[in-house]
Design a protein around this motif. Sequence first.
Motif, mmCIF file in Angstrom:
data_model
loop_
_atom_site.group_PDB
_atom_site.id
_atom_site.type_symbol
_atom_site.label_atom_id
_atom_site.label_comp_id
_atom_site.label_asym_id
_atom_site.label_seq_id
_atom_site.Cartn_x
_atom_site.Cartn_y
_atom_site.Cartn_z
ATOM 1 N N VAL A 268 0.950 -1.286 0.227
ATOM 2 C CA VAL A 268 0.036 -0.034 0.068
ATOM 3 C C VAL A 268 0.904 1.189 0.007
ATOM 4 C CG1 VAL A 268 -1.712 1.567 1.299
ATOM 5 C CG2 VAL A 268 -2.036 -0.986 0.967
ATOM 6 N N VAL A 269 1.858 1.223 0.739
ATOM 7 C CA VAL A 269 2.825 2.470 0.768
ATOM 8 C C VAL A 269 3.535 2.455 -0.489
ATOM 9 C CG1 VAL A 269 4.870 3.326 1.893
ATOM 10 C CG2 VAL A 269 3.100 2.347 3.527
ATOM 11 N N ARG A 270 4.029 1.682 -0.999
ATOM 12 C CA ARG A 270 4.719 1.685 -2.295
ATOM 13 C C ARG A 270 3.764 2.200 -3.434
ATOM 14 N NH1 ARG A 270 7.788 -3.004 -0.406
ATOM 15 N NH2 ARG A 270 10.045 -2.186 -0.143
ATOM 16 N N ALA A 271 2.508 1.653 -3.325
ATOM 17 C CA ALA A 271 1.755 1.981 -4.506
ATOM 18 C C ALA A 271 0.697 3.201 -4.321
ATOM 19 C CB ALA A 271 0.866 0.759 -4.743
ATOM 20 N N ARG A 272 1.050 4.154 -3.406
ATOM 21 C CA ARG A 272 0.121 5.254 -3.033
ATOM 22 C C ARG A 272 0.213 6.112 -3.914
ATOM 23 N NH1 ARG A 272 4.949 5.969 -0.325
ATOM 24 N NH2 ARG A 272 5.752 7.961 -0.144
ATOM 25 N N PRO A 273 -0.592 7.273 -4.251
ATOM 26 C CA PRO A 273 -0.760 7.990 -5.183
ATOM 27 C C PRO A 273 0.138 8.984 -4.807
ATOM 28 C CG PRO A 273 -3.125 7.509 -4.410
ATOM 29 C CD PRO A 273 -2.094 6.859 -3.482
ATOM 30 N N PRO A 274 0.610 9.725 -5.701
ATOM 31 C CA PRO A 274 1.814 10.766 -5.488
ATOM 32 C C PRO A 274 1.163 11.822 -4.672
ATOM 33 C CG PRO A 274 1.401 10.663 -8.013
ATOM 34 C CD PRO A 274 0.434 9.459 -7.242
ATOM 35 N N ARG A 275 2.247 12.366 -3.886
ATOM 36 C CA ARG A 275 1.799 13.284 -2.761
ATOM 37 C C ARG A 275 0.934 13.027 -1.574
ATOM 38 N NH1 ARG A 275 2.144 15.932 -7.397
ATOM 39 N NH2 ARG A 275 -0.054 15.933 -7.879
ATOM 40 N N THR A 276 0.977 11.600 -1.482
ATOM 41 C CA THR A 276 -0.053 11.072 -0.540
ATOM 42 C C THR A 276 0.788 10.420 0.683
ATOM 43 O OG1 THR A 276 -1.671 10.357 -2.091
ATOM 44 C CG2 THR A 276 -1.780 9.153 -0.100
ATOM 45 N N ALA A 277 0.670 10.991 1.853
ATOM 46 C CA ALA A 277 1.291 10.481 3.052
ATOM 47 C C ALA A 277 1.008 8.970 3.135
ATOM 48 C CB ALA A 277 1.358 11.192 4.194
ATOM 49 N N PRO A 278 2.385 8.070 3.523
ATOM 50 C CA PRO A 278 2.075 6.511 3.793
ATOM 51 C C PRO A 278 0.902 6.423 4.639
ATOM 52 C CG PRO A 278 4.279 7.328 3.696
ATOM 53 C CD PRO A 278 3.672 8.487 3.523
ATOM 54 N N LEU A 279 0.880 7.257 5.989
ATOM 55 C CA LEU A 279 -0.150 6.818 6.792
ATOM 56 C C LEU A 279 -1.649 7.210 6.276
ATOM 57 C CD1 LEU A 279 -0.481 6.159 9.949
ATOM 58 C CD2 LEU A 279 -0.446 8.451 10.601
ATOM 59 N N THR A 280 -1.784 8.178 5.527
ATOM 60 C CA THR A 280 -3.117 8.358 5.171
ATOM 61 C C THR A 280 -3.393 7.464 3.933
ATOM 62 O OG1 THR A 280 -2.725 10.895 4.951
ATOM 63 C CG2 THR A 280 -4.371 10.021 3.115
ATOM 64 N N ALA A 281 -2.495 6.768 3.127
ATOM 65 C CA ALA A 281 -2.792 5.514 2.276
ATOM 66 C C ALA A 281 -3.265 4.411 3.261
ATOM 67 C CB ALA A 281 -1.630 5.281 1.565
ATOM 68 N N LEU A 282 -2.469 4.155 4.145
ATOM 69 C CA LEU A 282 -2.685 3.008 5.090
ATOM 70 C C LEU A 282 -4.176 3.038 5.849
ATOM 71 C CD1 LEU A 282 0.822 2.557 6.422
ATOM 72 C CD2 LEU A 282 -0.218 0.942 5.146
ATOM 73 N N ARG A 283 -4.396 4.360 6.187
ATOM 74 C CA ARG A 283 -5.856 4.670 6.987
ATOM 75 C C ARG A 283 -6.944 4.461 5.848
ATOM 76 N NH1 ARG A 283 -8.787 8.757 5.816
ATOM 77 N NH2 ARG A 283 -10.334 9.241 7.355
ATOM 78 N N GLU A 284 -6.846 4.661 4.702
ATOM 79 C CA GLU A 284 -7.611 4.677 3.610
ATOM 80 C C GLU A 284 -7.836 3.283 3.222
ATOM 81 O OE1 GLU A 284 -10.038 6.737 2.653
ATOM 82 O OE2 GLU A 284 -9.254 8.217 3.927
ATOM 83 N N HIS A 285 -6.806 2.532 3.211
ATOM 84 C CA HIS A 285 -6.826 1.106 2.795
ATOM 85 C C HIS A 285 -7.716 0.208 4.061
ATOM 86 C CE1 HIS A 285 -5.297 -2.484 1.122
ATOM 87 N NE2 HIS A 285 -5.085 -3.013 2.301
ATOM 88 N N PHE A 286 -7.238 0.474 5.355
ATOM 89 C CA PHE A 286 -7.922 -0.286 6.240
ATOM 90 C C PHE A 286 -9.336 0.094 6.471
ATOM 91 C CE2 PHE A 286 -9.185 -1.030 10.854
ATOM 92 C CZ PHE A 286 -8.421 -2.178 10.916
ATOM 93 N N LEU A 287 -9.819 1.316 6.105
ATOM 94 C CA LEU A 287 -11.196 1.552 6.289
ATOM 95 C C LEU A 287 -11.754 1.245 5.030
ATOM 96 C CD1 LEU A 287 -11.240 5.675 6.722
ATOM 97 C CD2 LEU A 287 -11.715 3.834 8.372
ATOM 98 N N LYS A 288 -11.147 0.719 3.918
ATOM 99 C CA LYS A 288 -11.755 0.201 2.715
ATOM 100 C C LYS A 288 -11.899 -1.482 3.137
ATOM 101 C CE LYS A 288 -10.485 -0.974 -2.244
ATOM 102 N NZ LYS A 288 -10.265 -2.313 -2.216
ATOM 103 N N GLY A 289 -11.101 -1.937 4.008
ATOM 104 C CA GLY A 289 -11.059 -3.100 4.233
ATOM 105 C C GLY A 289 -12.196 -3.367 5.212
ATOM 106 N N LEU A 290 -12.524 -2.438 6.110
ATOM 107 C CA LEU A 290 -13.859 -2.480 6.792
ATOM 108 C C LEU A 290 -14.932 -2.545 6.117
ATOM 109 C CD1 LEU A 290 -12.729 -0.347 9.816
ATOM 110 C CD2 LEU A 290 -12.991 -2.578 9.929
ATOM 111 N N ARG A 291 -14.951 -1.635 5.251
ATOM 112 C CA ARG A 291 -16.258 -1.555 4.063
ATOM 113 C C ARG A 291 -16.407 -2.874 3.372
ATOM 114 N NH1 ARG A 291 -13.928 3.434 3.002
ATOM 115 N NH2 ARG A 291 -13.240 2.545 0.849
ATOM 116 N N GLU A 292 -15.309 -3.687 2.962
ATOM 117 C CA GLU A 292 -15.586 -4.685 2.184
ATOM 118 C C GLU A 292 -15.513 -6.206 3.112
ATOM 119 O OE1 GLU A 292 -12.147 -4.643 -0.292
ATOM 120 O OE2 GLU A 292 -13.077 -2.961 -1.490
#
Length: 213
Positions: A76-100
Amino acid sequence: MDGKPGLRERKKQRTHAAISEAAITLFLERGFNQVSVAQVAEAAEVSKRTLFAYFPAKEDLVVHRLADHETESARVVRARPPRTAPLTALREHFLKGLRERDPITGLNDHPQILKLTRMILDTPSLVARMERFKAGAERALAQALRESADTPELTARLAAVQIVAVQWSLAQDNTARVTYGEPADERYAGAVADAEHAFALLENGLRRPPPRK
């Protein structure tokens, strides 16, 4: 080359899947400690030598189901969009996991998932194996933070330990609730609130905990 696996590779994949399915079926029916490796091999119609070629330890027959998740945060950290902080990407990924209702978040109440979870939690050798899984996730995430976020080595290690611990704790809380009968859909809002709070704590560096809503 069309990128598809060859005949030999497909055969290996089928054998791997057959062993895995046989093992999980037997473990859930009889219990992990009540089933021998020889019984799994017999059910999968392979030799013990073949089984160990695919799964070096008995515990791997269970934990391999989670293998992709060991390096998930690093990916997730390696594939995050440009200018996206690692922690932001990880937070969004965890929330996506909850939704799914991704089982790795603990928010899945499918009967087979619950049965497998209970078996892992009730088996000391599997609990120990999961701790190795957690340590591997920390190492992978620290490496990703160093390489893709240009984070100093010590900072990356400390950040990875905290992030993985938070993800782990959130998942354990969700698991405990659904294991004891709370439906995943009813738990969802609370799981999201807890995740938002936890990631806010990480983002604030624990300086001043944000107010709970």
